[in-house]
Design a protein around this motif. Structure first.
Motif, PDB file in Angstrom:
ATOM      1  N   VAL A   1      33.589  30.895 -13.830  1.00  0.00           N
ATOM      2  CA  VAL A   1      33.841  30.166 -15.077  1.00  0.00           C
ATOM      3  C   VAL A   1      34.745  28.963 -14.809  1.00  0.00           C
ATOM      4  CG1 VAL A   1      34.973  30.304 -17.343  1.00  0.00           C
ATOM      5  CG2 VAL A   1      33.463  32.145 -16.585  1.00  0.00           C
ATOM      6  N   LEU A   2      35.794  29.181 -14.028  1.00  0.00           N
ATOM      7  CA  LEU A   2      36.742  28.111 -13.718  1.00  0.00           C
ATOM      8  C   LEU A   2      36.044  26.950 -12.995  1.00  0.00           C
ATOM      9  CD1 LEU A   2      39.678  28.661 -14.564  1.00  0.00           C
ATOM     10  CD2 LEU A   2      40.275  28.848 -12.150  1.00  0.00           C
ATOM     11  N   ASN A   3      35.093  27.292 -12.138  1.00  0.00           N
ATOM     12  CA  ASN A   3      34.406  26.288 -11.342  1.00  0.00           C
ATOM     13  C   ASN A   3      33.477  25.404 -12.177  1.00  0.00           C
ATOM     14  OD1 ASN A   3      34.198  25.185  -8.768  1.00  0.00           O
ATOM     15  ND2 ASN A   3      32.413  26.394  -8.217  1.00  0.00           N
ATOM     16  N   TYR A   4      32.967  25.955 -13.294  1.00  0.00           N
ATOM     17  CA  TYR A   4      31.934  25.227 -14.053  1.00  0.00           C
ATOM     18  C   TYR A   4      32.335  24.903 -15.488  1.00  0.00           C
ATOM     19  CZ  TYR A   4      29.044  26.299 -10.064  1.00  0.00           C
ATOM     20  OH  TYR A   4      28.552  26.364  -8.779  1.00  0.00           O
ATOM     21  N   ILE A   5      33.569  25.222 -15.877  1.00  0.00           N
ATOM     22  CA  ILE A   5      33.971  24.989 -17.262  1.00  0.00           C
ATOM     23  C   ILE A   5      33.974  23.504 -17.611  1.00  0.00           C
ATOM     24  CG2 ILE A   5      36.461  24.969 -16.732  1.00  0.00           C
ATOM     25  CD1 ILE A   5      34.724  26.368 -19.907  1.00  0.00           C
ATOM     26  N   GLN A   6      34.384  22.648 -16.676  1.00  0.00           N
ATOM     27  CA  GLN A   6      34.387  21.208 -16.962  1.00  0.00           C
ATOM     28  C   GLN A   6      32.974  20.687 -17.210  1.00  0.00           C
ATOM     29  OE1 GLN A   6      36.647  18.554 -14.467  1.00  0.00           O
ATOM     30  NE2 GLN A   6      38.169  20.128 -13.990  1.00  0.00           N
ATOM     31  N   VAL A   7      31.997  21.265 -16.512  1.00  0.00           N
ATOM     32  CA  VAL A   7      30.607  20.851 -16.716  1.00  0.00           C
ATOM     33  C   VAL A   7      30.168  21.213 -18.134  1.00  0.00           C
ATOM     34  CG1 VAL A   7      28.235  21.084 -15.890  1.00  0.00           C
ATOM     35  CG2 VAL A   7      30.135  21.190 -14.258  1.00  0.00           C
ATOM     36  N   LEU A   8      30.561  22.397 -18.600  1.00  0.00           N
ATOM     37  CA  LEU A   8      30.224  22.798 -19.970  1.00  0.00           C
ATOM     38  C   LEU A   8      30.891  21.873 -20.984  1.00  0.00           C
ATOM     39  CD1 LEU A   8      28.834  24.932 -21.826  1.00  0.00           C
ATOM     40  CD2 LEU A   8      31.033  26.131 -21.864  1.00  0.00           C
ATOM     41  N   TRP A   9      32.170  21.560 -20.757  1.00  0.00           N
ATOM     42  CA  TRP A   9      32.861  20.643 -21.678  1.00  0.00           C
ATOM     43  C   TRP A   9      32.176  19.285 -21.712  1.00  0.00           C
ATOM     44  CZ3 TRP A   9      38.411  21.886 -19.469  1.00  0.00           C
ATOM     45  CH2 TRP A   9      38.816  23.129 -19.954  1.00  0.00           C
ATOM     46  N   ASP A  10      31.771  18.810 -20.561  1.00  0.00           N
ATOM     47  CA  ASP A  10      31.105  17.506 -20.517  1.00  0.00           C
ATOM     48  C   ASP A  10      29.736  17.567 -21.201  1.00  0.00           C
ATOM     49  OD1 ASP A  10      31.808  14.850 -19.094  1.00  0.00           O
ATOM     50  OD2 ASP A  10      29.666  15.079 -18.693  1.00  0.00           O
ATOM     51  N   PHE A  11      29.102  18.728 -21.153  1.00  0.00           N
ATOM     52  CA  PHE A  11      27.815  18.908 -21.833  1.00  0.00           C
ATOM     53  C   PHE A  11      28.002  18.930 -23.348  1.00  0.00           C
ATOM     54  CE2 PHE A  11      24.596  21.851 -23.590  1.00  0.00           C
ATOM     55  CZ  PHE A  11      23.434  21.150 -23.254  1.00  0.00           C
ATOM     56  N   ARG A  12      29.063  19.606 -23.815  1.00  0.00           N
ATOM     57  CA  ARG A  12      29.317  19.695 -25.258  1.00  0.00           C
ATOM     58  C   ARG A  12      29.836  18.369 -25.819  1.00  0.00           C
ATOM     59  NH1 ARG A  12      26.257  23.662 -25.728  1.00  0.00           N
ATOM     60  NH2 ARG A  12      27.011  25.788 -25.435  1.00  0.00           N
ATOM     61  N   ALA A  13      30.668  17.675 -25.058  1.00  0.00           N
ATOM     62  CA  ALA A  13      31.224  16.389 -25.505  1.00  0.00           C
ATOM     63  C   ALA A  13      31.229  15.437 -24.319  1.00  0.00           C
ATOM     64  CB  ALA A  13      32.638  16.572 -26.052  1.00  0.00           C
ATOM     65  N   PRO A  14      30.127  14.697 -24.094  1.00  0.00           N
ATOM     66  CA  PRO A  14      30.013  13.825 -22.927  1.00  0.00           C
ATOM     67  C   PRO A  14      31.206  12.884 -22.786  1.00  0.00           C
ATOM     68  CG  PRO A  14      27.923  13.952 -24.083  1.00  0.00           C
ATOM     69  CD  PRO A  14      28.927  14.660 -24.940  1.00  0.00           C
ATOM     70  N   SER A  15      31.765  12.823 -21.580  1.00  0.00           N
ATOM     71  CA  SER A  15      32.991  12.053 -21.347  1.00  0.00           C
ATOM     72  C   SER A  15      32.793  10.557 -21.534  1.00  0.00           C
ATOM     73  CB  SER A  15      33.512  12.338 -19.934  1.00  0.00           C
ATOM     74  OG  SER A  15      32.509  12.078 -18.961  1.00  0.00           O
ATOM     75  N   HIS A  16      31.554  10.073 -21.384  1.00  0.00           N
ATOM     76  CA  HIS A  16      31.330   8.630 -21.536  1.00  0.00           C
ATOM     77  C   HIS A  16      31.344   8.181 -22.993  1.00  0.00           C
ATOM     78  CE1 HIS A  16      27.168   9.276 -22.902  1.00  0.00           C
ATOM     79  NE2 HIS A  16      27.083  10.179 -21.948  1.00  0.00           N
ATOM     80  N   SER A  17      31.291   9.175 -23.923  1.00  0.00           N
ATOM     81  CA  SER A  17      31.284   8.802 -25.337  1.00  0.00           C
ATOM     82  C   SER A  17      32.302   9.568 -26.175  1.00  0.00           C
ATOM     83  CB  SER A  17      29.883   9.039 -25.932  1.00  0.00           C
ATOM     84  OG  SER A  17      29.505  10.408 -25.795  1.00  0.00           O
ATOM     85  N   SER A  18      33.099  10.430 -25.544  1.00  0.00           N
ATOM     86  CA  SER A  18      34.073  11.248 -26.280  1.00  0.00           C
ATOM     87  C   SER A  18      35.421  11.218 -25.563  1.00  0.00           C
ATOM     88  CB  SER A  18      33.594  12.705 -26.382  1.00  0.00           C
ATOM     89  OG  SER A  18      32.293  12.789 -26.911  1.00  0.00           O
ATOM     90  N   ALA A  19      36.469  11.466 -26.336  1.00  0.00           N
ATOM     91  CA  ALA A  19      37.801  11.603 -25.736  1.00  0.00           C
ATOM     92  C   ALA A  19      37.847  12.892 -24.916  1.00  0.00           C
ATOM     93  CB  ALA A  19      38.862  11.623 -26.825  1.00  0.00           C
ATOM     94  N   VAL A  20      38.498  12.841 -23.772  1.00  0.00           N
ATOM     95  CA  VAL A  20      38.563  13.983 -22.858  1.00  0.00           C
ATOM     96  C   VAL A  20      39.969  14.576 -22.891  1.00  0.00           C
ATOM     97  CG1 VAL A  20      38.327  14.733 -20.465  1.00  0.00           C
ATOM     98  CG2 VAL A  20      36.793  12.977 -21.377  1.00  0.00           C
ATOM     99  N   TYR A  21      40.047  15.874 -23.189  1.00  0.00           N
ATOM    100  CA  TYR A  21      41.341  16.553 -23.278  1.00  0.00           C
ATOM    101  C   TYR A  21      41.445  17.698 -22.261  1.00  0.00           C
ATOM    102  CZ  TYR A  21      41.742  13.953 -27.632  1.00  0.00           C
ATOM    103  OH  TYR A  21      41.801  12.939 -28.561  1.00  0.00           O
TER     104      TYR A  21
END
Length: 475
Positions: free
Chosen positions: A292-312
């Motif tokens: 989960v730790l290895n792929y959680i950022q990929v899921l976050w980027d899928f739910r809120a793409p970093s090129h169009s959303s604020a990244v927290y």
């Protein structure tokens, strides 16, 4: 640096300060929370599929391949050279991240990061070889706490720089490179240990050692509650027997004897049913947690793409680390009969982990996804602290390190199987959302095992108590 030149270097304070400085700068990596946005952004221009199915799996494979040989080399080389290797691995990792491009180059990044991860054993084992047992508890607290502080500082710093100062991900990685380079420099100031746990034992008088006070362990209905120390056990604080001294001239035989002793210790430890069940949870849950730790950022980027959303990502990681440390600390104040209720606790909180992962799968809301991750990490940190304490409570230092290392090795094997089947493009190559559905089912399976086991434990205990009451009544 030859620390024998000064009295301060011979005390426990000097090596503790240096190893803590090394640990702080190694863990102070503000760019890590933003790795996926960096790889999929304009700097590297990779796709989510390439990152998920071709690049990230390499870390798992390299970590598995390197873990056991690095474990042996760490003890044989007496830690310090392996800390140098860790620093070099981190530096190469971030140099490639900064200046290399393409899938193959990023796979090399994951390989060297896997090497750096495998060498972490040297950081946690080094301090025990240069300080006396009287200071073990204090230096362990310092070494582990400083990495937790560094991870929190890194996550907060990264988020502040991205959100408030509009610092690019490239420059975050440059800051990380500077930090791991400082850690590498710190490693040169460490005193060289004269002993290690297995290959370089402390030479003392050949007179028979006093009985080990940790040798006695209670025996319960399910077998011994801990590993028993015997006369053949390898110890960092015992001198070699005259026979062992004679055999020192034969390095190959010495290595073989150490490997035989390690296998014997493992067999003795896992013969305890209590330790076996705690270790089973450790291996299964750690495999899922790391995945989960290895792929959680990929899921976050899928739910809120970093090129169009604020990244927290940094803020979420900082809060998750704080919650994890708070739940871990709470374990020390919990008044629970772990022999009776431990498996029930494992089952309940594993079920909560499964629920958190299902939430991350079913929701499209990034904030709900963040909340699920916070709950997931807090529950895992709570349970791993309990498991650590339960396994370590009656083990000698050697068996403590050996059993924890073997549990992590088994966890890595399970994680590798998950990666090959679920993630790798040569396997199923599932999309990131479906992967988290699989991980949720995986933790539900773990919860089922321990909930069923807890019911069996309660019933067995009740029957045993009733039979004792009946016998006392008959008499």
């Amino acid at each position: 640096m030859d620390c024998w030149k000064g009295a301060i270097c011979r005390s426990w304070i000097y090596p503790t300060v240096i190893i803590c400085a090394n640990g702080f700068f190694s863990a102070m990596r503000p760019s890590e929370s933003f790795l996926t946005p960096y790889l999929t952004g304009p700097d590297k221009n990779l796709t989510i599929e390439e990152v998920t199915n071709q690049i990230f799996p390499v870390w798992t494979y390299s970590y598995l391949a390197l873990l056991f040989p690095v474990f042996l080399i760490t003890d044989y080389a007496r830690y310090k050279p392996v800390l140098h290797l860790q620093g070099i691995s981190f530096i190469i990792t971030w140099l490639l991240l900064l200046f290399a491009h393409g899938v193959l180059a990023m796979q090399m990044v994951e390989f060297f990061y896997g090497m750096a991860t495998a060498t972490e054993v040297a950081y946690y084992a080094y301090i025990y070889s240069v300080v006396s047992p009287d200071h073990y508890q204090r230096v362990t607290s310092y070494c582990r706490s400083i990495t937790l502080v560094a991870a929190t500082v890194a996550a907060v710093l990264g988020q502040l720089l991205v959100s408030l100062a509009d610092v690019s991900y490239f420059h975050l990685n440059a800051i990380t490179l500077a930090s791991v380079s400082l850690a590498f420099v710190c490693s040169f100031f460490l005193p060289m240990p004269q002993k290690s746990m297995f290959f370089h034992r402390k030479d003392v008088s050949p007179t028979p050692p006093a009985p080990d006070k940790a040798a006695v362990a209670s025996v319960g209905p399910d077998g011994p509650s801990s590993c028993h120390e015997d006369e053949g056990s390898v110890s960092a604080d015992r001198g070699p027997t005259p026979k062992a001294q004679a055999d020192n001239a034969e390095p190959q035989n010495h290595v073989l004897r150490v490997l035989v002793q390690l296998s014997k210790d493992l067999r003795d430890c896992y013969s305890s049913r209590k330790l076996l069940y705690w270790s089973l949870w450790w291996a299964l849950a750690t495999a899922g947690f790391n995945q989960v730790l290895n792929y959680i950022q990929v899921l976050w980027d899928f739910r809120a793409p970093s090129h169009s959303s604020a990244v927290y990502n940094g803020a979420v990681e900082a809060i998750a680390t704080f919650l994890g440390s708070a739940t871990s600390m709470a374990v020390g104040y919990a008044k629970v009969n772990w022999d009776l209720s431990g498996e029930l606790v494992l089952g309940i909180f594993s079920a909560m982990d499964a629920g958190s992962l299902f939430l991350m799968y079913f929701t499209n809301n990034i904030w709900a996804c963040y909340a699920g991750y916070l709950a997931f990490k807090a529950c895992y940190m709570l349970l791993i602290t309990i498991a650590t304490f339960q396994i370590a409570v009656n083990l000698s230092m050697e068996r403590y390190a050996l059993m924890f290392g073997f549990n992590n090795f088994v966890a890595l094997v399970i994680q590798t199987i998950l990666t090959i089947v679920v993630v790798d493009s040569k396997g199923l190559g599932l999309d990131i959302s479906t992967q988290f559905l699989i991980y949720g089912c995986y933790f539900a399976f773990i919860a089922g095992i321990f909930l069923i086991r807890s019911v069996y434990t309660f019933i067995s205990t009740k029957r045993r108590n009733n039979s004792v009451v009946d016998e006392s009544t008959d008499h």
